[in-house]
Design an enzyme around this catalytic site. Sequence first.
Site, PDB file in Angstrom:
ATOM      1  N   ASP A 199       0.721  -1.098   0.090  1.00  0.00           N
ATOM      2  CA  ASP A 199       0.091  -0.122  -0.046  1.00  0.00           C
ATOM      3  C   ASP A 199       0.972   1.149  -0.037  1.00  0.00           C
ATOM      4  O   ASP A 199       1.711   1.361   0.832  1.00  0.00           O
ATOM      5  CB  ASP A 199      -0.814  -0.038   1.195  1.00  0.00           C
ATOM      6  N   GLU A 258       2.014  10.571 -11.797  1.00  0.00           N
ATOM      7  CA  GLU A 258       1.470  11.441 -12.743  1.00  0.00           C
ATOM      8  C   GLU A 258       2.325  11.279 -14.141  1.00  0.00           C
ATOM      9  O   GLU A 258       1.678  11.589 -15.097  1.00  0.00           O
ATOM     10  CB  GLU A 258       1.558  12.834 -12.284  1.00  0.00           C
TER      11      GLU A 258
HETATM   12  C1  NOJ Z   1      -4.398   2.757  -0.998  1.00  0.00           C
HETATM   13  C2  NOJ Z   1      -5.425   1.778  -0.538  1.00  0.00           C
HETATM   14  O1  NOJ Z   1      -5.926   1.103  -1.876  1.00  0.00           O
HETATM   15  C3  NOJ Z   1      -6.924   2.822  -0.204  1.00  0.00           C
HETATM   16  O2  NOJ Z   1      -7.714   2.193  -0.263  1.00  0.00           O
HETATM   17  C4  NOJ Z   1      -6.397   3.441   1.237  1.00  0.00           C
HETATM   18  O3  NOJ Z   1      -7.296   3.991   1.579  1.00  0.00           O
HETATM   19  C5  NOJ Z   1      -5.012   4.199   1.000  1.00  0.00           C
HETATM   20  N1  NOJ Z   1      -4.201   3.681   0.055  1.00  0.00           N
HETATM   21  C6  NOJ Z   1      -4.469   4.407   2.402  1.00  0.00           C
HETATM   22  O4  NOJ Z   1      -4.147   3.271   2.919  1.00  0.00           O
END
Ligand code: NOJ
Length: 527
Positions: A199, A258
């Site tokens: 993530d 981007e």
């Molecule tokens: C990306 C995740 O896919 C999303 O769902 C989340 O809110 C943010 N990262 C923060 O962890």
Amino acid sequence: MDVPWWRKAVVYQVYPRSFADGDEDGTGDLPGVRSRLDYLAELGIDALWLSPFYPSPLHDGGYDVSDYIDVDPRFGTLADFDALVADAGARGIRVIVDIVPNHCSIEHPAFQEALTAGPGSVQRDRFIFREGRGDAPPNNWESMFGGPAWTRVSDGQWYLHLFDSAQPDWNWRNPWVATMFDEVLRFWLDRDVGGFRIDVAHGLFKDAALPDLDDPTPSDRISPYYHQSDLAAHYRSWRAILDSYPGNPTAVGEIWVEDPEDWRLYLDPAGLPQLFNFLLLRAPWSADAFRRVIDTAFATLGDSPTWVLGNHDVVRQVTRYGLIKPATGVMTQPGTMVGPNAVIDQALGTRRARAAALLLLALPGSAYIYQGDELGLPEVLDLPLRDDPVFRRSVGHFLGRDGCRVPMPWSGTTEPYGWHRPWLPPPDNWTDLTVAAQQADPTSTLWLYRDASRIRRAHEALGAGELRWRDAPPGGLVFEREPGFVCAINFGPGSMPLPGYGKVLLASSPLDDAALPPDTAVWLQAD
Ligand code: NOJ
């Protein structure tokens, strides 16, 4: 071709809360996923990626983790996890888990200790605490979910959170944090996972000076909080851990950019195995736009990149591609022009989403499918309740991402389609979209996905490798893959002549003799 499994894998994303409910408490769980493994095996997937199922107060759907090495009781137990991995493995399906290293939950014991220990303590140094500027935050950074990226605690200091205030950012310049996450990786690798989805993989290191930004509007550009050069060494160290385990575990970084050139930081053969390529997901429905992003992906990422059309953070394809007139006022997210007053042609969107699915599964590399995309689910825009921090933090100005997180409709003719009081209610017009209904209909989107993955597995040309473009009329794209495979897509508006071929393998909508109708894709066996 002899390549690691993950370079050609079809990976299915499960959002556990909304997939299947083993104990009928309204929240999906790991036993629920386990009970649906035959469904996933029939889809022909190589791996399933589980969004977070760890203990969490669920301020951001579990992306606020309070314990990285356990299972939230609402989602099951570690024994359920082990049973899921074993049963999936018996069907040839690997399990990828979601690791959330940029931030944790305010309920994580380390953050609680940091609060108690106070300014200047070693515990506080595990997070990014600073004094403010008078009554103002330490700098002008904004949260990705809206509002300031800083929250003040009772002793006057502020902590950084790039997302919700319930998600404090770790200080990756503190070795304690790195060591802790090494152990987290090993914990799950010891439990036989196929790898990790990382993530916010581009956000871990912040410029130590925490400088003000000229333009604080949240973005994925290179900035003092995204794409810092320290990440290169960091992912080399994670790769070494992965490579010390058998089975070639992968890690795929969630790295929004981007400018695709910004991926170069991560393209180290000894570093991160894979990164998400979201270019396709962002491309508008046009042959030129799709061609451009596909070429860009190959030019930057080399052959066999990843491909994504949907996930739990974006508006469903059916709704995106069916958008006729953008919303005004309330939208789903900043820059996403879908909202209750948008005009959406769902039939058109479905037709295009089906064509896009055939493209996704024909492209060289690994394809990610988000749960429910195989059913052609639309975004739900008129939910009676909302849970996403994007909605909360924008005070309702943005609807947020709940509309793509509505529980999977499994069976039955009325909502909640096989669930018992699901945490988000499905709409009442999904009767024809349930798994049971689509299983009984050979023309359904579910069968299109099943047929496509069956052909993908059997056909020598598909999976990893390269493609070669053929000439195509305006509005169309045609590419071939060796040996003997051709994919053609017509983005419309007129019919397009079919390229020469031996036989039709699969079409996303019925063909019109020798013509490819608008918004249709076809897989052909070459002469
Ligand atoms: C990306 C995740 O896919 C999303 O769902 C989340 O809110 C943010 N990262 C923060 O962890």
